[in-house]
Design a protein around this motif. Structure first.
Motif: not given
Length: 552
Positions: A160-170, A172-190
């Motif tokens: 509910e919190e993350w999917l709207p920002k993950i699927t947004d087509r914007g 935003d590469p800025s180095n700031r909290p995701h709470t201040a962004k409308s769009t995000v990217t996700i990585g992985m660490g295994m």
């Protein structure tokens, strides 16, 4: 003193001729017959206009130049700001951000999820195939963002919190909290130092701290795209290996202690940063059930492996079109290279590899579009592992052969073939190398025998079309009936599975020259050996024409 106009101009030593101009201004979709036919065959016909549009975009000189710039100016790591605060920032050349902006605005990270319908994965795969030919390194965060959604959906609160920002087509590469962004990217660490693909050997620990949060302590040996806004990571809890979403910033706006130790100095994929990181009490939230980390993240891994197929097929295509274009514009020994029989043999063989890769990739995309069909789901379970193994593993040698068509120019860094060669091994190694994929096929066969029935059912559709094909199916079945030393023989098993599936799909494709050329060269007495060893009688001119970027 007068100038002697009859004296030679020693500064003018020669004229430049018989050197092809750089290839740009072409439509990557219109000039790719194999792709256009596969898109229609597997249900993506409704995306034709958009793909035509995007094929033109990807051939523009300004985007091609940005691909070169993003690779020339490598990412740089900045651990602290100028007053000494820890920032863990990776700085990229503007061209990298422009490529990311283009990818995200086109929905390459989300379109099948936001607009699900028959053909959605096919069209997205085709568009990503075009995009990857411009530059492949920045595709890593695009792929991981795309692949994260099925895993994150396992936790409704996070979704509910993350999917709207993950699927947004914007973007935003800025180095700031995701709470201040409308769009995000996700990585992985295994991956960790001691385990590699053996993630159950991971030592990173996760301790509950209340309110559904955990604190992670440990390290990750490979974390690509470290400027992503959050990462899916595996860590050990009291219940066993578990999956967590770990953001770069805490909810209170403070930096989460995910500390970059250094960036990897890679042979390829250099536009994309890959980092070694330490987790010093980083907050994370459980994805799926505790102790079920592998099943949770495998949803993401399956999708990233599929994108490896797309990326490697795209690399094959870009290498082939460069080789064909060069041969059409350059002469040697009295006639154009493209008219010389031995060069025709090489070029046609390069194109046949592309034909098989594109057919298999988009056929698996079709299965992804119909996962409500049990047969399609079973086919995809094997198809992504087999395809990832085969297509990615064939690409490095393919890239070299295309490079050789350009001669010495092919190894020079301002010719794209040099980059294609450096990048070619990446997809074969990342997301599970060749042995891991082969073992995964055996695991699927042992755990879910119905996957093999689905595979055979698919191949059966072409049975009786060609004796070489029928013989190959018989050999495959005999190979799989013999359980002796099966793990030792796993690569041979997957080789046969890949070649029979590609052969079937090309038979179904209906182009006689392609199907006959592929079967005779891959299933005939020579097998899938060195490039340019096609048997006499293959219609090389028709095959080359299908790959000519200037023919549509």
């Amino acid at each position: 003193m007068t100038h002697d106009t009859t004296a030679p101009d020693v500064a003018n030593t020669h004229q430049v001729f018989n050197q092809p101009a750089p290839l740009h201004g072409h439509n990557l979709y219109a000039g790719d017959t194999a792709l256009r036919e596969a898109v229609t065959r597997y249900g993506g016909h409704w995306g034709e206009d958009d793909l035509q549009r995007y094929g033109e975009v990807c051939g523009r000189p300004e985007w091609i130049e940005r691909g070169f710039q993003a690779n020339h100016y490598k990412p740089e790591f900045e651990s602290h700001d100028r007053v000494g605060k820890r920032i863990d920032q990776v700085n990229y050349h503007p061209a990298y951000h422009q490529l990311m902006q283009l990818a995200m605005s086109e929905g390459l990270h989300a379109s099948p999820w936001t607009d699900p319908k028959p053909g959605a994965h096919v069209v997205r795969a085709a568009k990503y195939y075009l995009h990857s030919q411009v530059e492949s390194g920045h595709g890593c965060p695009v792929t991981m963002t795309f692949a994260s959604l099925p895993s994150i959906q396992l936790s409704p609160v996070l979704a509910e919190e993350w999917l709207p920002k993950i699927t947004d087509r914007g973007y935003d590469p800025s180095n700031r909290p995701h709470t201040a962004k409308s769009t995000v990217t996700i990585g992985m660490g295994m991956t960790e130092k001691q385990g590699g693909s053996d993630v159950r050997a991971n030592t990173t620990s996760a301790t509950p701290v209340g309110n559904g949060a955990y604190e992670l302590v440990g390290h990750k040996w490979f974390t690509s795209a470290p400027m992503c806004d959050a990462f899916l990571m595996l860590a050990q809890t009291a219940a066993g290996l578990s999956c967590f979403l770990v953001p770069r910033w805490r909810p209170d706006g403070k930096k989460n202690p995910i500390q970059v130790q250094r960036l990897k100095d890679k042979a390829g994929n250099v536009s994309n940063a890959s980092a070694e990181i330490e987790l010093r009490g980083a907050l994370g939230w459980l994805v799926g059930d505790e102790g079920r980390g592998v099943p949770a993240i495998i949803e993401m891994v399956a999708a990233t492996r599929f994108d490896c197929m797309i990326g490697s097929a795209a690399g094959q295509r870009q290498a082939t079109l460069q080789a064909i274009y060069h041969a059409s514009q350059r002469s040697a020994f009295g006639k154009p290279l493209i008219e010389q029989p031995l060069m025709q043999n090489v070029l046609a063989d390069l194109q046949l590899e592309v034909e098989g890769s594109v057919a298999m990739t988009l056929r698996m995309a079709q299965s992804m579009d119909h996962l409500d069909d049990s047969q399609q789901k079973l086919l995809m379970r094997l198809g992504t592992a087999v395809g990832k193994y085969w297509i990615c593993k064939r690409t490095p040698h393919h890239a070299y052969e295309a490079m050789e068509c350009l001669g010495g120019n092919g190894v020079i860094e301002n010719f794209i073939t040099a980059r294609l060669y450096r990048d070619a091994p990446i997809n074969a190694i990342w997301e599970g190398s060749g042995n891991i994929q082969a073992l995964d096929v055996l695991r699927a066969l042992g755990k879910t025998p119905a996957v093999l029935t689905a595979w055979y059912d698919e191949l059966e559709k072409s049975k009786g079309s060609d004796t070489l094909f029928d013989t190959a199916i018989t050999r495959l079945k005999d190979t799989l009936r013999n359980l002796d030393d099966l793990e030792y023989r796993a690569r041979d098993v997957v080789d046969q599975m890949a070649l029979t599936m590609q052969s079937h799909l090309l038979i179904q494709g209906g182009n006689t020259a392609v199907a006959e050329g592929f079967l005779r060269s891959r299933l005939g007495k020579h097998g899938a050996g060195n490039t340019g060893a096609l048997p006499v009688g293959v219609d090389v001119k028709s095959i080359i024409e299908r790959g000519n970027p200037l023919v549509s």
